[in-house]
Write a protein that holds these residues in place. Structure first.
Motif, mmCIF file in Angstrom:
data_model
loop_
_atom_site.group_PDB
_atom_site.id
_atom_site.type_symbol
_atom_site.label_atom_id
_atom_site.label_comp_id
_atom_site.label_asym_id
_atom_site.label_seq_id
_atom_site.Cartn_x
_atom_site.Cartn_y
_atom_site.Cartn_z
ATOM 1 N N ASP A 187 0.853 -1.126 -0.059
ATOM 2 C CA ASP A 187 0.126 0.172 0.049
ATOM 3 C C ASP A 187 0.951 1.299 0.158
ATOM 4 N N LYS A 212 -6.532 13.516 -0.894
ATOM 5 C CA LYS A 212 -5.372 12.707 -1.365
ATOM 6 C C LYS A 212 -4.155 12.284 -0.416
ATOM 7 N N ASN A 252 -5.112 9.869 2.305
ATOM 8 C CA ASN A 252 -5.424 8.679 1.928
ATOM 9 C C ASN A 252 -3.752 8.056 1.853
ATOM 10 N N GLU A 253 -2.852 8.960 1.117
ATOM 11 C CA GLU A 253 -1.577 8.274 1.002
ATOM 12 C C GLU A 253 -0.831 8.352 2.414
ATOM 13 N N GLY A 263 -2.795 7.215 5.169
ATOM 14 C CA GLY A 263 -3.578 5.954 5.720
ATOM 15 C C GLY A 263 -4.338 6.727 6.883
ATOM 16 N N VAL A 311 -7.836 8.296 8.352
ATOM 17 C CA VAL A 311 -9.306 8.443 8.228
ATOM 18 C C VAL A 311 -9.859 9.773 8.462
ATOM 19 N N ASN A 348 -15.675 12.581 -2.398
ATOM 20 C CA ASN A 348 -14.499 11.809 -1.432
ATOM 21 C C ASN A 348 -15.106 10.490 -1.118
ATOM 22 N N ARG A 396 -14.465 7.679 -2.195
ATOM 23 C CA ARG A 396 -13.682 6.610 -2.314
ATOM 24 C C ARG A 396 -12.673 6.380 -1.415
ATOM 25 N N PHE A 397 -12.489 7.469 -0.529
ATOM 26 C CA PHE A 397 -11.483 7.420 0.567
ATOM 27 C C PHE A 397 -11.957 6.850 1.886
ATOM 28 N N GLU A 398 -11.228 6.930 2.905
ATOM 29 C CA GLU A 398 -11.371 6.191 4.025
ATOM 30 C C GLU A 398 -11.833 7.424 4.873
ATOM 31 N N ASN A 399 -13.201 7.407 5.394
ATOM 32 C CA ASN A 399 -13.877 8.645 5.985
ATOM 33 C C ASN A 399 -14.819 7.900 6.997
#
Length: 835
Positions: free
Chosen positions: A66, A272, A275-276, A278, A280, A325, A327-330
């Motif tokens: 990852d 972004k 997400n890069e 990691g 939330v 947003n 698609r990201f971890e939220n």
């Protein structure tokens, strides 16, 4: 003029802490995380050599790892360079020359990690499939041609990242190496001794901070110093914050959001970057669906921010962000409040508002199903009933079960509500939104961080025991100067029961020892013990408000003496520290201690020189510390609520009680007997209370005892043996902390009686209205005072008894009087008898 006595100080508070600390250290002490005693890095020969003075083992990370893991591996490379002066090489394939290597990988996403586990060489039991867990293990002959490897294997991407930063900390890089300038000691040898270090999952799933009220610190520092090209808090700043969070094993952020601060998503790279790394992402209690209303709500585009008159416009506004947003971890904050930390628009009765919230939440979940996951229960969501929303929540009849309930504190560190038996069965679980910095009534505290770690621990572990294990969110203001409390809170979230009531400062000392060395740790911790104790009585921001005549002359004398003493200790330690540690010491210890001391001198002694000293210290922070790195970060008068002028009409409070035989004062923790109940006990808490100790009920989850029969038969009891020479009516005042009952909507209660008299049940003031003057006074002084009257007919020995009624109560001190007289703000020294 006769000498005035210093205010009382519990003779056993610091002494007891020192003895407990020595004992706990001798036994290995408590720890937030798994013990690393079986795997250590030091400069002694032997073991697996990570640096021999010239070379490092190569670091192997497969190309399919990852991106967040790859980025953290680069941090490890830099951390080795900070310690040794040279970087190891990161490779994606084995070199033929490798004899020892470091292998990094995620279980289930790394061929080499999975093969080592399948061959029985890597102990992944208890780690594989768990949340954010990891193992560091020395594996011999992991592959042909390699003698040994240090393997860092995580259960998921963040578990792997946390394992990487575990090694960084083991080689000597503090999580605060950048944000608090903790120096990294150079080493010529790094050797790993031992075989295995395992970290099981965190007790709390999501652990994070809220950057808030950033107008006087974080944002001006970014604009003036750290990122003047952007001129606002953007990707460069958030990257540094994300790294810190991961080093502290946190995973969740509510971004800064005040007027003038750029919305997090106004920079496309912000999400972004999160997400890069990691991380939330979420948003605060008043920013639903990842929106920043202040910056992003546009009336021309969307209409009025009012779900009654403009539901389509409001829903369009929210759904736009979910699409962008999703698609990201939220974690999505549901519900609705005003544009900025105000009540939900649209008016109506309380029941109509509650029904509207349910309709809004239903619509929000529908858009999550459309844009994120058709199985909406799989999408992390929270509902935070902050301020005026809490009574609305109590009227809501059908909040979906998978939404996490995030209970707020009262903004002063006391949790307002705890999950009841039904709420504890919810699949979404619960959490807490907690403050160590606040802008609001009755008075801000935005300057210095002075919330005692023991209060954080007492309230948060109590909430955890009542089911708050999904989200812990801490309002840290500008982050600086809240560093110590921030780390304490986040590490406590990993393992709340690492705290047992008596080891608060043992846990804090471990942080201090890591950053300043074991030789100074006890001295620095003892300074912080006194700093938190004095500020618990009255915060620096509140010392002269609403009046500068809170304390009596004797109390002022003792208080100023105490501040002078620890300020002198700060100066001594500063001179003893190596030069490279002095910036960190100034930021973490000296500035808050010396500034708080000066504020007390300014208000209580009326000294202009003290006001000047605050300005001088702040100038050093901004212009001289770490080569002016923090220019613009520190304001000694945020929102202009800290009056830095010398008070006019300076006066002391009413005179103390004369030295007569009509009063008795007792520290709760010095009860003659701690009589256990059938399923609970009174236990000391070190680090709470006006004099450094208090008592609370352990465990806090036992049933309420509300009838005299139940109280006498089942409740734990504090017994105080006292001597009375004046019979008559005695008025007993109990000083408790202004905590909230574990039973929603009910007051905290205790029962009290002399000797064999029937117990009287006494209630602490009950109010959750921030306009209530009693509540305001209680949180400003961290005390709730209640009184009861008792007829004492005979001269001689008596026993005063206090029983538990509600298990969440915390008692600090008890005073008994007959006749008149004022106890004062702090109360006189302990006095067990009259004669």
């Amino acid at each position: 003029m006769k000498n005035l006595p210093a205010p009382k100080k519990s003779p056993g508070a610091l002494g007891a802490w020192c003895w407990l600390l020595l004992g706990s250290l001798a036994l290995g002490g408590g720890s937030f995380f798994a013990r690393a005693a079986d795997l250590v890095v030091d400069e002694s020969p032997g073991g697996l050599v990570l640096f021999d003075g010239k070379n490092h083992p190569e670091i192997l990370v497969e190309t399919n790892a990852d991106r967040a893991v790859l980025r953290a591996a680069n941090d490890l490379e830099e951390d080795f360079a900070r310690v040794t002066g040279t970087k190891p090489e990161i490779r994606s394939e084995l070199s033929k020359n490798d004899r020892t290597i470091v292998i990094i990988g995620e279980i289930g996403n790394s061929k080499i990690i999975d093969r080592l586990a399948a061959e029985g060489k890597l102990a992944t039991n208890g780690i594989s499939g768990a949340w954010e867990s990891f193992v560091l293990q020395v594996v011999t002959h992991p592959v042909p041609g390699v003698d040994a490897a240090l393997v860092i294997a995580g259960s998921d991407r963040r578990g792997t990242i946390f394992g990487i930063y575990q090694l960084s900390e083991m080689i000597g890089v503090s999580p605060w190496y950048w944000w608090a300038d903790v120096p990294v000691k150079k080493k010529s040898l790094l050797a790993l001794h031992g075989d295995l270090f395992k970290q099981s999952p965190p007790a709390v799933k999501y652990r994070g901070v809220f950057l808030n009220d950033e107008d006087w610190g974080l944002r001006p520092w970014v604009a003036k110093t750290f990122d003047p090209q952007t001129g606002n808090i953007g990707p460069k700043t958030y990257a540094k914050i994300f790294e810190l969070l991961l080093r502290l094993r946190a995973n969740y952020l509510w971004p800064a959001m005040h007027p003038g601060t750029a919305a997090f998503n106004s920079f496309p790279d912000d999400a972004k970057t999160a997400n890069e790394y990691g991380i939330v992402m979420g948003a605060s209690h008043c920013e639903q669906m990842l929106r920043n209303n202040i910056s992003e709500w546009d009336e021309k585009t969307f209409g009025d921010y009012n779900f009654v008159t403009n539901p389509d416009g409001v829903l369009k506004y929210w759904e736009q962000r979910v699409r962008e947003n999703g698609r990201f971890e939220n974690i999505f904050t549901l519900g609705m409040r005003g544009i900025h930390d105000g009540a939900m628009p649209g008016g109506g009765t309380e029941r109509e508002k509650a029904a509207r919230l349910q309709k809004i939440i239903s619509a929000q979940r529908a858009m999550l199903a459309r844009n994120v996951n058709p199985s909406v229960a799989a999408v992390p969501q929270i509902f935070c009933p902050y301020k005026e929303v809490l009574p609305l929540y109590r009227l809501m009849t059908n909040l979906p079960d998978d939404i996490a309930l995030v209970w707020p504190d009262d903004n002063y560190g006391y949790v307002r509500q705890f999950s009841n038996a039904t709420e504890r069965q919810r699949s979404g679980g619960a959490g807490v939104y907690y403050h160590v910095s606040y802008w609001g009534v009755p008075r801000d505290y935005l300057w210095l961080c002075s919330t005692p770690p023991a209060l954080i621990a007492e309230e948060m572990t109590k909430a955890f025991d009542y089911g708050a294990d999904k989200v812990w969110m801490l309002n840290v203001g500008d982050l600086k100067p809240s560093e110590l409390d921030t780390e304490f809170f986040l590490k406590l979230a990993w393992n709340p029961h690492s705290w047992n009531g008596t080891n608060t400062y043992d846990l804090l000392q471990k942080q201090i020892a890591r950053d300043f060395g074991k030789e100074h740790a006890a001295e620095i911790t003892s300074i912080l013990v006194e700093y938190y104790r004095l500020n618990f009585q009255r915060k620096p921001e509140h010392i002269g408000w609403p009046t500068n005549s809170l304390f009596s002359a004797a109390e002022i004398s003792g208080r100023l003496s105490a501040w002078k003493k620890i300020s002198a200790e700060v100066a001594t330690i500063r001179n003893d520290l190596p030069p490279e540690s002095r910036d960190a010491f100034f930021e973490l210890v000296a500035y808050p201690v010396e500034s708080a001391a000066s504020m007390n001198e300014k208000v209580l002694a009326g000294l202009q020189v003290a006001a000047d000293e605050i300005h001088r210290l702040t100038k050093i922070y901004n212009e001289q510390t770490a080569g002016s790195k923090w220019r613009g970060m520190m304001s000694d008068n945020p929102r202009k609520q800290v009056d830095l002028g010398v008070p006019k009409g300076f006066a002391t409070a009413a005179a103390d009680l004369p030295a007569t035989n009509n009063f008795i004062v007792m520290e709760a923790e010095h009860a003659t007997a701690f009589v256990p109940g059938t399923d609970a006990r009174w236990q000391k808490i070190i680090g709470l209370g006006y004099n450094g100790e208090a008592v609370a009920i352990f465990p806090a989850t036992v049933a309420v005892r509300a009838t005299p029969e139940k109280i006498l038969a089942e409740s734990p009891c504090l017994q105080f043996h006292i001597s009375i020479s004046t019979p008559g009516d005695w008025r007993v005042t109990v000083r408790a902390l202004p905590t909230f009952s574990v039973e929603t909507g009910k007051p905290q209660r205790y029962a009290i009686a002399f000797d064999d008299a029937p117990p009287q049940i006494i209630s602490l003031p009950l109010s959750q209205d921030e306009r209530n003057r009693v509540w305001q006074e209680n949180v400003l002084r961290n005390a709730a005072l209640t009184t009861s009257t008792h007829a004492v007919a005979a001269v001689g020995q008596h026993t005063l008894k206090i029983w538990m009624v509600d298990p969440g109560i915390v008692l600090d001190a008890v005073a008994a009087q007959t006749g008149g007289g004022r106890l004062g703000y702090v109360w006189p020294a302990e006095k067990r008898g009259t004669r």
